[in-house]
Design an enzyme around this catalytic site. Structure first.
Site, short mmCIF file in Angstrom:
data_model
loop_
_atom_site.label_atom_id
_atom_site.label_comp_id
_atom_site.label_asym_id
_atom_site.label_seq_id
_atom_site.Cartn_x
_atom_site.Cartn_y
_atom_site.Cartn_z
CB ALA A 100 -0.91 -0.01 1.22
CG ASN A 101 -0.08 4.73 -1.68
OD1 ASN A 101 -0.81 5.56 -1.16
ND2 ASN A 101 -0.42 4.09 -2.79
NE ARG A 102 4.90 6.43 5.05
CZ ARG A 102 4.98 5.56 6.05
NH1 ARG A 102 3.94 5.38 6.84
NH2 ARG A 102 6.08 4.88 6.25
CB SER A 103 -2.69 8.06 -0.62
OG SER A 103 -3.90 8.74 -0.87
#
Ligand code: C5P
Length: 399
Positions: free
Chosen positions: A208-211
């Protein structure tokens, strides 16, 4: 736009009451008629004389005024309007309405009306953030009461800043137009992608990513508030999706592309999602287990579809306006300009997310808008303000 519309304006007490004067002028300029009710506190800030001069009508201040009750009466006052606007809406007025009080003219009218009600709150940021006010907001929103603002910024009290400034008169006018079904994007379908994507490694793990989805969510709200019919395609974001839009939840980039294609046609498409560039090509069908050999599994990657580029290059059914985002850490304008050409979109909203800016995960954003005409550097402002400004530009571009 507002020709023939009847607005009942309730002015609450607070320093923002002076902006109610400008609001009356703006509403009447657009053809609305405005009748005003003032609370006792409001009259400490502006006088019924100035409010009446601008409405060109009698100003109502007293529930027990025998003449007023005989002439119009608070029930008729409450019903002879297309929309009731409360500006400024104080914490006290919100509390009264949330709890059904009716011990002065303003609260009695709010309780007696069967018309839509729009509140423009204005108060000290601590009062706005207080759990009691928060509870009241939830109750009121559940009752179908509409809100515009408050905005973030400097407060009247020296040195205080935060969320609590009343929305500007023109923002309130836009919300009035929307509430009456006539925003500049009324009936227009706009697509917004938002949030991160999750790319599975196996049934229980993912990349995933931190958005957070905050900017995309703010944009969906701003477009909705201009009257647009918004389809909001969101990955697993940490902020909840807004009310009043069509929400499509997805996990992966490929699901997001499918949801976007299914949602078309749209007049404009805004790609604010942080889509993973890669997915795991050899994702496990079962949970990957340690085999005791001490060897780590080797993940193989495959490139995900580029949703923005795909939609930008559609030969048929391309939205008239396609907007991408670019998070950059250096030479923002050059990189974003190149990205605009590479993706084939109309605009790129670029921001500098280098750690020193504090933008990633923060409440503020500093953006550069890249269009076919070049780069526009916007001042640093709240993500909500960026969203409203961008939504206004989108409305202007769609004409
Ligand atoms: O390629 P990059 O991630 O830098 O571009 C960012 C823009 O492209 C954003 O608008 C993002 O939503 C969009 N994008 C996309 N699909 C991808 C990757 C990025 O729509 N697979």
């Amino acid at each position: 736009m507002l020709a023939g519309k009847r607005i009942l304006l309730i002015v609450g007490g607070g320093i923002a009451a002076y902006k109610a004067l400008d609001l009356i002028r703006r509403l009447r300029e657009r053809g609305a008629s405005v009748r005003a009710v003032m609370t006792a506190a409001a009259q400490e800030f502006v006088t019924p004389l100035s409010v009446g001069a601008l409405t060109a009508d009698h100003v109502f201040t007293d529930l027990f005024d025998r003449q007023d009750e005989q002439d119009v009466g608070h029930i008729r006052l409450a019903r002879e309007a297309d929309l009731v606007v409360v500006a400024p809406a104080t914490a006290d007025l919100m509390a009264k309405l949330a709890n059904g009080h009716a011990n002065d003219l303003a609260s009695a009218v709010l309780l007696a009306t069967d018309r839509p009600v729009l509140l423009a709150p204005a108060m000290n940021p601590r009062m706005w953030a207080h759990p009691a006010t928060r509870r009241n907001r939830v109750v009121l929103a559940g009752d179908g009461v509409l809100f515009i603002g408050p905005n973030r910024g400097e407060m009247a009290e020296a040195g205080e800043a935060g969320e609590g400034r009343m929305a500007e008169p023109l923002e309130i006018v836009a919300a009035v137009e929307t509430a009456l079904g006539g925003g500049p994007l009324a009936g227009r379908h706009v697509l917004v992608t938002s949030g991160p994507t999750h790319e599975p490694i196996d049934p229980v793990r993912y990349i995933a990513n931190r958005s957070s989805g905050a900017q995309g969510t703010a944009l969906a709200v701003a477009l909705r508030d201009l009257g647009a019919e918004v389809t909001f395609v969101t990955g697993p974001a940490s902020v909840p999706p807004p009310a009043g839009v069509r929400v499509v939840r997805v996990e992966t980039a490929r699901e997001m592309l499918a949801a976007v294609e299914a949602a078309l046609p749209a007049e404009a498409a805004i790609f604010a999602a942080a889509v993973a560039d890669w997915r795991v090509a050899n994702a496990g069908v079962q949970k990957m287990k340690k085999d005791g050999s001490g060897r780590a599994p080797a993940l193989e990657f495959a490139e995900n579809p580029d949703i923005l580029a795909t939609v930008s290059r559609l030969a048929e059914g391309r939205p008239r306006l396609v907007v991408g985002f670019a998070a950059e850490t250096e030479t923002v304008v050059e990189h974003a300009t190149a990205k605009r050409a590479r993706k084939g979109c109309d605009w790129i909203v670029a921001n500098d997310v280098s750690p020193s800016t504090g933008i990633m995960g923060g409440a503020e954003n500093a953006v550069v808008l890249i269009t076919g005409k070049g780069a526009e550097v916007w001042p640093r402002m709240g993500k909500d303000a960026v969203a409203r400004r961008l939504a206004a530009r989108i409305a202007a571009a769609l004409g």
